[in-house]
Design a protein around this motif. Structure first.
Motif: not given
Length: 186
Positions: A81-84, A103-107, A156-159
């Motif tokens: 699972a990833s989210i950004g 800024d674009p953030l990712f986890a 947009v939050v992308v999961v």
């Protein structure tokens, strides 16, 4: 007389075996579809939850904490699972001064695909929750994806949850149906 009784009996037995096989295939397909839909719904819920948390966060450090908390929630069930947060040229929702441009953030690991930095034009202001595909090494794979707009922003939050061995095991373990392969039809 043996053939007059044997052939119809054989045809009746064959008919019931084929009907049973078709029934089994239909039920198995339904169970797999339902399990995938549950995963899609979970990913959509996490994306909406992340969007709500980000709108309350107000700064980049808190936003990063929200993303990491949501990815930890999903990672307990789905390891990939990833989210950004991705950006777009358009804004959706009522404009609000509460959230500065991020800024674009990712986890998360993002092993299955590079994190999205821009929102595809086909994603409407209603967002997107469903199954998409990506190509890796010339092969096509599926991922459960949710894209939820941060209200009043161009972000947009992308999961993403890749449909991999973990998902196939989760589907098999729940109803007893197995996800052996996935084909894409247009």
């Amino acid at each position: 007389y043996i053939f007059m009784g044997f052939v119809p009996a054989l045809l009746i037995i064959t008919f019931f075996l084929v009907a049973g096989l078709l029934l089994f295939i239909n039920i198995s397909g339904y169970l797999v579809r339902e399990q995938l839909q549950q995963i899609v719904d979970q990913v959509g819920f996490v994306a909406q939850s992340a969007a709500d948390g980000i709108l309350r966060a107000r700064d980049a450090d808190r936003v990063r904490n929200v993303l990491e908390a949501r990815v930890a929630t999903l990672s307990s069930r789905y390891a990939g699972a990833s989210i950004g947060i991705a950006s777009s040229m358009k804004k959706c929702g009522q404009t609000s001064d509460a959230l500065p441009a991020l800024d674009p953030l990712f986890a998360g690991p993002w092993r299955h695909a590079p994190p999205p930095r821009a929102v595809p034009a086909w994603i409407s202001c209603d967002g997107y929750i469903g199954i998409t595909t990506y190509i890796d090494g010339g092969r096509e794979f599926a991922t459960v994806r949710a894209a939820v707009w941060l209200s009043g922003t161009s972000q947009v939050v992308v999961v993403d949850v890749p449909v991999d061995g973990d998902i196939a095991r989760a589907i098999r373990d729940r109803p007893g149906a197995a996800l052996e392969g996935l084909s894409v039809s247009s």
